[in-house]
Design a protein around this motif. Structure first.
Motif, mmCIF file in Angstrom:
data_model
loop_
_atom_site.group_PDB
_atom_site.id
_atom_site.type_symbol
_atom_site.label_atom_id
_atom_site.label_comp_id
_atom_site.label_asym_id
_atom_site.label_seq_id
_atom_site.Cartn_x
_atom_site.Cartn_y
_atom_site.Cartn_z
ATOM 1 N N SER A 167 49.614 115.906 80.187
ATOM 2 C CA SER A 167 48.362 116.546 79.780
ATOM 3 C C SER A 167 47.961 116.031 78.403
ATOM 4 O O SER A 167 48.810 115.615 77.604
ATOM 5 N N GLY A 233 41.360 115.299 85.271
ATOM 6 C CA GLY A 233 41.025 116.287 84.265
ATOM 7 C C GLY A 233 40.112 115.690 83.209
ATOM 8 O O GLY A 233 39.539 114.600 83.383
ATOM 9 N N PHE A 251 35.630 118.846 86.353
ATOM 10 C CA PHE A 251 36.925 119.440 86.000
ATOM 11 C C PHE A 251 37.315 119.106 84.565
ATOM 12 O O PHE A 251 38.481 118.888 84.250
ATOM 13 N N ASP A 253 37.399 121.160 82.364
ATOM 14 C CA ASP A 253 38.013 122.357 81.789
ATOM 15 C C ASP A 253 39.537 122.355 81.941
ATOM 16 O O ASP A 253 40.192 123.345 81.624
ATOM 17 N N THR A 254 40.114 121.256 82.406
ATOM 18 C CA THR A 254 41.566 121.142 82.444
ATOM 19 C C THR A 254 42.001 119.898 81.686
ATOM 20 O O THR A 254 41.375 118.832 81.804
ATOM 21 N N GLN A 255 43.074 120.042 80.893
ATOM 22 C CA GLN A 255 43.581 118.919 80.110
ATOM 23 C C GLN A 255 44.688 118.159 80.832
ATOM 24 O O GLN A 255 45.185 117.160 80.307
ATOM 25 N N GLU A 256 45.058 118.625 82.013
ATOM 26 C CA GLU A 256 46.022 117.860 82.796
ATOM 27 C C GLU A 256 45.415 116.509 83.151
ATOM 28 O O GLU A 256 44.222 116.410 83.426
ATOM 29 N N PRO A 259 45.386 116.830 87.712
ATOM 30 C CA PRO A 259 45.769 118.089 88.370
ATOM 31 C C PRO A 259 45.517 118.020 89.873
ATOM 32 O O PRO A 259 44.620 117.299 90.334
#
Length: 345
Positions: A167, A233, A251, A253-256, A259
């Motif tokens: 991440s 991400g 997406f 809003d995800t730091q992966e 994901p």
């Protein structure tokens, strides 16, 4: 992990004339200093380690396609003893050079196969390649006197400690890729070639993004796997592409890095454009773009999405979706797609 090498191999590598220093250095940034005749030794701070190469490598092994394509682009095919881990056909223009270098494996080779090439330098694109569960930890090669290098793009503001694809703590930029080009050019003593390659890459991005306005366009990046898809991400290579074009990743809003997200959630986000990985490897389901599109157009959760109904697909190589010099190719192709779909000025 089986023993890394025989006593004979250990002795040969330790007497190869390479100088290696490792330390738990600070930060993921990469810096280089050169001194002595012909610019050696070269010392790099790389992903929290200090690596010193005593002379220009002439029997190197690159363990990921992204790293290999940088070395081939620098005109170093004759310095490579082997490559591995290919997701795509080699970058256009490098076919002849690539054909002259043995492929140790299409995927990750064993450490024994790497050492059979008697490498004097090893490069990789990902920490996982030279970590536990990969080809072998860096320490095992370094203990044999073989310097190792990992792309700064995989450790700059990135946490790889929890498995998976890691991440990001902040968005990646092309500067990390350019740093890799400069570093490898210094290691091999071809700094001018490195400068020229980076200049060409910068110019291509400038040309691809000139006058583009895509702030209303939403994108989704699908790398692999149909049942539990790996989607981009916010902050890896797809983030570079999205940012350069001024668009929005649904997406973000995800730091992966990649994901795995269910298709119902994808349908709810309903992106304008689907950026699809067109891979030639066979390790996941729906690797090729053709298989991915067949799935999207038949799956009840996805077939009524706007991008699917209007066939707004942009096809990218896997390497363009990883931090590499081919991320520039990703910027170009997504920009072309957005303009073609009437989603960008």
């Amino acid at each position: 992990m089986p023993p890394i090498a025989s006593t004979v191999r250990r002795t040969a590598l330790l007497t190869a004339g390479l100088v290696l220093l490792t330390a738990c250095g600070g930060g993921a940034s990469t810096e280089a200093t050169q001194e002595g005749s012909a610019g050696y030794p070269v010392t790099l701070k790389n992903c929290g380690r200090t690596v010193t190469v005593g002379s220009a490598p002439h029997h190197a092994v690159s363990l990921d396609q992204g790293s290999t394509e940088i070395l081939l682009s620098l005109g170093l095919a004759d310095r490579l003893a082997g490559t591995s881990t290919w997701t795509d056909p080699v970058m256009k223009g490098l076919e002849k050079a690539s054909a002259s270098v043995p492929r140790i494996a299409e995927n990750r080779p064993s450490s024994e196969k790497v050492l059979d090439k008697e490498p004097d330098f090893i490069s990789a694109s990902f920490e996982s390649t030279l970590g536990k569960g990969g080809v072998a930890p860096r320490e095992q090669f370094e203990d044999l006197g073989v310097p190792t290098y990992v792309s700064p793009a995989d450790c700059t503001a990135k946490d790889n400690s929890k498995g998976g694809d890691g991440s990001r703590t902040k968005p990646l930029t092309m500067e990390s890729v350019y740093t890799e080009v400069h570093d490898l050019a210094k290691v091999f003593g071809v700094q001018e070639r490195g400068d020229e390659l980076v200049a060409r890459l910068r110019a291509r991005i400038t040309e691809a993004t000139a006058g583009i306005e895509a702030s209303d366009a939403t994108l989704l990046y699908w790398f692999a796997n149909a049942e539990s898809p790996y989607l981009a991400g916010c902050c890896g290579a797809p983030g570079i592409i999205t940012e350069e074009l001024g668009a929005k990743n649904v997406f973000d809003d995800t730091q992966e890095e990649w994901p795995q997200i269910n298709w119902e959630t994808v349908a709810d986000r309903n992106p304008d454009v689907l950026v699809i990985g067109d891979l030639t490897r066979m390790s996941q389901t729906a690797e090729s773009a053709e298989k991915k599109i067949q799935f999207l157009e038949s799956n009840p959760a996805t077939r009524n999405m706007d991008a699917v109904r209007h066939k707004r697909y942009v096809l990218l190589s896997g390497q363009a979706m990883n931090p590499s010099i081919r991320t520039v190719e990703g910027v170009e192709l997504v920009a072309e797609g957005l303009r073609g779909f009437g989603l960008a000025g």
